[in-house]
Design a protein around this motif. Sequence first.
Motif, short mmCIF file in Angstrom:
data_model
loop_
_atom_site.label_atom_id
_atom_site.label_comp_id
_atom_site.label_asym_id
_atom_site.label_seq_id
_atom_site.Cartn_x
_atom_site.Cartn_y
_atom_site.Cartn_z
N MET A 1 16.98 3.12 -29.38
CA MET A 1 17.49 4.16 -28.54
C MET A 1 16.33 4.72 -27.73
N LYS A 2 16.54 4.90 -26.44
CA LYS A 2 15.52 5.46 -25.57
C LYS A 2 15.99 6.82 -25.07
N LEU A 3 15.15 7.82 -25.21
CA LEU A 3 15.48 9.16 -24.75
C LEU A 3 15.03 9.30 -23.30
N THR A 4 15.93 9.71 -22.43
CA THR A 4 15.60 9.79 -21.02
C THR A 4 14.64 10.93 -20.72
N GLY A 5 14.57 11.94 -21.58
CA GLY A 5 13.64 13.04 -21.38
C GLY A 5 12.20 12.65 -21.63
N ARG A 6 11.97 11.55 -22.32
CA ARG A 6 10.60 11.13 -22.66
C ARG A 6 10.08 10.01 -21.77
N GLN A 7 10.84 9.64 -20.77
CA GLN A 7 10.39 8.58 -19.87
C GLN A 7 10.76 8.94 -18.44
N THR A 8 10.20 8.21 -17.51
CA THR A 8 10.47 8.50 -16.10
C THR A 8 11.86 8.00 -15.71
N GLN A 9 12.37 8.55 -14.63
CA GLN A 9 13.68 8.12 -14.14
C GLN A 9 13.61 6.68 -13.65
N THR A 10 12.46 6.27 -13.14
CA THR A 10 12.28 4.89 -12.69
C THR A 10 12.43 3.91 -13.84
N LYS A 11 11.87 4.24 -15.00
CA LYS A 11 11.99 3.38 -16.19
C LYS A 11 13.45 3.30 -16.65
N THR A 12 14.14 4.45 -16.62
CA THR A 12 15.55 4.45 -17.01
C THR A 12 16.37 3.58 -16.06
N LEU A 13 16.15 3.74 -14.75
CA LEU A 13 16.88 2.93 -13.77
C LEU A 13 16.55 1.45 -13.91
N THR A 14 15.30 1.13 -14.21
CA THR A 14 14.91 -0.27 -14.41
C THR A 14 15.68 -0.89 -15.57
N ASP A 15 15.76 -0.16 -16.67
CA ASP A 15 16.50 -0.68 -17.83
C ASP A 15 17.99 -0.83 -17.53
N LEU A 16 18.56 0.13 -16.79
CA LEU A 16 19.99 0.05 -16.47
C LEU A 16 20.27 -1.08 -15.49
N PHE A 17 19.36 -1.30 -14.53
CA PHE A 17 19.54 -2.43 -13.60
C PHE A 17 19.40 -3.76 -14.32
N LYS A 18 18.49 -3.84 -15.31
CA LYS A 18 18.37 -5.08 -16.10
C LYS A 18 19.66 -5.34 -16.86
N ALA A 19 20.23 -4.29 -17.45
CA ALA A 19 21.49 -4.46 -18.18
C ALA A 19 22.61 -4.89 -17.23
N LEU A 20 22.61 -4.35 -16.02
CA LEU A 20 23.61 -4.74 -15.03
C LEU A 20 23.44 -6.19 -14.62
N ASP A 21 22.20 -6.60 -14.35
CA ASP A 21 21.94 -7.99 -13.94
C ASP A 21 22.30 -8.99 -15.03
N ARG A 22 21.99 -8.65 -16.26
CA ARG A 22 22.26 -9.55 -17.38
C ARG A 22 23.66 -9.40 -17.96
N GLN A 23 24.39 -8.40 -17.45
CA GLN A 23 25.74 -8.07 -17.92
C GLN A 23 25.75 -7.81 -19.42
N HIS A 24 24.87 -6.88 -19.83
CA HIS A 24 24.79 -6.43 -21.21
C HIS A 24 25.37 -5.03 -21.30
N ALA A 25 26.07 -4.75 -22.37
CA ALA A 25 26.65 -3.43 -22.58
C ALA A 25 25.56 -2.41 -22.89
N VAL A 26 25.83 -1.16 -22.55
CA VAL A 26 24.88 -0.07 -22.77
C VAL A 26 25.63 1.06 -23.48
#
Length: 144
Positions: A1-26
């Motif tokens: 589990m990754k807490l969004t308050g402890r990382q940058t918004q860019t890192k969060t968006l990068t992980d979400l875009f990777k999940a979108l590209d790979r079609q993995h559930a979040v």
Amino acid sequence: MKLTGRQTQTKTLTDLFKALDRQHAVTITYLKPGETEPTVRTIEIMELRTTSVRITKTGEVRGGGIVIIAMCRLRQERREFHLAGVLAYTTHRIGYVLTPPANSTYERPTPQPVNDVQAFFFYELARDKDDADYRPRKRLDLAA
């Protein structure tokens, strides 16, 4: 589990875009606006979108947030989640299982008549389905 308050918004968006590209559930822990208890949802991301920016008369900038448009596995429907409301997330290796709703298609209206006034009148009545069959709800008293 990754807490969004402890990382940058860019890192969060990068992980979400990777999940979108790979079609993995979040799985997200999400705090709805105006509520105090967060909810947990497993989503299948369809797209990430930015909202429009408005500038008020005082010069304050509002909007411009990022919205996650996804299929919610709990409700099995399309939902929108604001990235600012996501407290934590976990990306899985589970693939997508829900089918998103089909896009609606635009139906081109028939061209309006240009030479006949009466045909144009009936064209306008037929275009607005509610007004085409207008009948007064109560009897009109013309004697008064």
